[in-house]
Design a protein around this motif. Structure first.
Motif, mmCIF file in Angstrom:
data_model
loop_
_atom_site.group_PDB
_atom_site.id
_atom_site.type_symbol
_atom_site.label_atom_id
_atom_site.label_comp_id
_atom_site.label_asym_id
_atom_site.label_seq_id
_atom_site.Cartn_x
_atom_site.Cartn_y
_atom_site.Cartn_z
ATOM 1 N N GLY A 165 0.774 -1.226 0.000
ATOM 2 C CA GLY A 165 0.000 0.000 0.000
ATOM 3 C C GLY A 165 0.806 1.277 0.000
ATOM 4 N N TYR A 166 2.153 1.153 0.026
ATOM 5 C CA TYR A 166 2.995 2.350 0.077
ATOM 6 C C TYR A 166 4.037 2.351 -1.045
ATOM 7 N N PHE A 167 3.621 1.930 -2.217
ATOM 8 C CA PHE A 167 4.435 1.884 -3.438
ATOM 9 C C PHE A 167 5.338 0.653 -3.469
ATOM 10 N N LEU A 168 6.449 0.665 -2.740
ATOM 11 C CA LEU A 168 7.292 -0.530 -2.681
ATOM 12 C C LEU A 168 6.688 -1.498 -1.677
ATOM 13 N N ARG B 266 15.466 11.174 8.121
ATOM 14 C CA ARG B 266 14.217 10.470 7.808
ATOM 15 C C ARG B 266 13.176 11.495 7.335
ATOM 16 N N TYR B 267 12.534 11.185 6.210
ATOM 17 C CA TYR B 267 11.461 12.032 5.705
ATOM 18 C C TYR B 267 10.131 11.447 6.165
ATOM 19 N N ASP B 268 9.601 12.024 7.225
ATOM 20 C CA ASP B 268 8.332 11.553 7.773
ATOM 21 C C ASP B 268 7.196 11.809 6.782
ATOM 22 N N GLY B 269 6.257 10.869 6.741
ATOM 23 C CA GLY B 269 5.112 11.007 5.859
ATOM 24 C C GLY B 269 5.392 10.712 4.405
ATOM 25 N N MET B 270 6.593 10.217 4.103
ATOM 26 C CA MET B 270 6.989 10.016 2.705
ATOM 27 C C MET B 270 7.213 8.529 2.415
ATOM 28 N N ILE B 271 7.225 8.197 1.125
ATOM 29 C CA ILE B 271 7.321 6.808 0.664
ATOM 30 C C ILE B 271 8.635 6.568 -0.076
ATOM 31 N N HIS B 272 8.889 5.312 -0.363
ATOM 32 C CA HIS B 272 10.074 4.916 -1.108
ATOM 33 C C HIS B 272 10.087 5.571 -2.497
#
Length: 311
Positions: free
Chosen positions: A203-206, A276-282
């Motif tokens: 559900g989060y791309f990767l 770390r980029y919070d709220g972000m995806i791979h």
């Protein structure tokens, strides 16, 4: 924190396409789709020159590279870049826009490497290509306008894995010295049971299943997954490696292994910074058109290199 709006919108749009899971498709179908989608991005940054070149592997075969020269006549550094794609997918073309932007933002020469892909070329072929490219850049640093003590290994995902592996290789083989390593949401281990793998399994791309599929194609046996040049986190020692800047994303199966690798580097006496980029995806960094956060991250890499070479 929740997904930031731009990431949520991207995932919603992706879900509406109702695409079959990547691991259920023939590899060539996915590769063709990615190649078709690798169109020049609008408003590319200004560079002095972009050049395709063939260098030689130890066996005499050609290894394609793409050199990005910044506008400055005195580049900050010579940075090798290895694209992501699970060692199976993508190319210098799919990551062309990202590498252009990194070169322009950092005033550095970037050398993007068209390493051999699996499953046609199993581990350690890609890692050996990374080391070959490092040797070439070291030997040709003056031609690139850089000093050989200003070499950076960088990449994203599987490409960051190759950058980290090549840093281990050059330490172990007494090869060229690397000044810094920039690891963008790196693969550093083969453990699919970390909290980030479980929480972000789909559900989060990767997805977790995609990563298992990538590993299956990359190695010839399960035992190889535990070798240091495949899973750098499993190296007997991380001492003597170059300082690292590690970027991770909150909603990424690879988040934990990237952050644990940085912690392991610090424990071994290596300076390592994690962002770390919070709220972000791979894979967010190469989607500048969708994610404003990508522009921020690119500038952070440039700022890290500038600080590092000033000190």
């Amino acid at each position: 924190m929740p997904l930031i709006p731009e990431a949520a919108a991207f995932l919603d749009q992706l879900a509406k396409q109702n695409l079959p899971p990547m691991e259920t498709l023939p590899i060539e179908v996915t590769r063709r789709a990615l190649a078709i989608g690798a169109k020049p991005a609008p408003n590319p940054p200004v560079l002095r020159q972009v050049q395709n070149l063939l260098i030689k592997r130890p066996d005499g075969t050609d290894l394609p590279i793409r050199i990005y020269l910044p506008t400055t006549s005195t580049p900050l550094a010579a940075c090798l870049y290895f694209h992501g794609g699970g060692w199976v997918l993508n190319s210098v073309d799919t990551h062309d826009d990202l590498v252009r932007r990194l070169a322009a933002a950092s005033d550095s020469v970037f050398v993007s490497v068209e390493y051999r892909l699996a499953p046609e070329h199993k581990y350690p072929a890609a890692a050996e290509d990374a080391y070959t490219a490092l040797q070439w850049v070291y030997n040709h640093a003056a031609e690139l306008g850089c000093h050989p003590d200003r070499i950076v290994m960088s990449g994203d995902s599987a490409g960051a894995n190759l950058a980290a592996a090549a840093c281990l290789m050059t330490r172990d083989r007494n090869g060229p010295k690397v000044a810094f390593q920039v690891l963008i949401y790196p693969i550093t281990d083969c453990n699919f049971e970390t909290p980030s793998y479980i929480a972000n399994a789909k559900g989060y791309f990767l997805t977790r299943s995609e990563m298992m599929w990538f590993w299956k194609h990359y190695v010839s046996s399960p035992e190889q997954m535990h070798e240091a040049y495949a899973s750098p986190l499993r190296a007997e020692s991380l001492q003597g490696l170059p300082p690292a800047f590690v970027i991770t994303a909150e909603f990424d199966p690879l988040r934990d292994e990237g952050e644990v690798y940085a912690a392991a580097l610090r424990a071994a006496g290596v300076d390592a910074t994690v962002r770390r980029y919070d709220g972000m995806i791979h894979a967010f960094m190469r989607r500048v058109q969708q994610f404003e956060t990508a522009k921020i991250a690119i500038q952070e890499v440039a700022d890290y290199l500038r600080r590092g070479f000033r000190s």
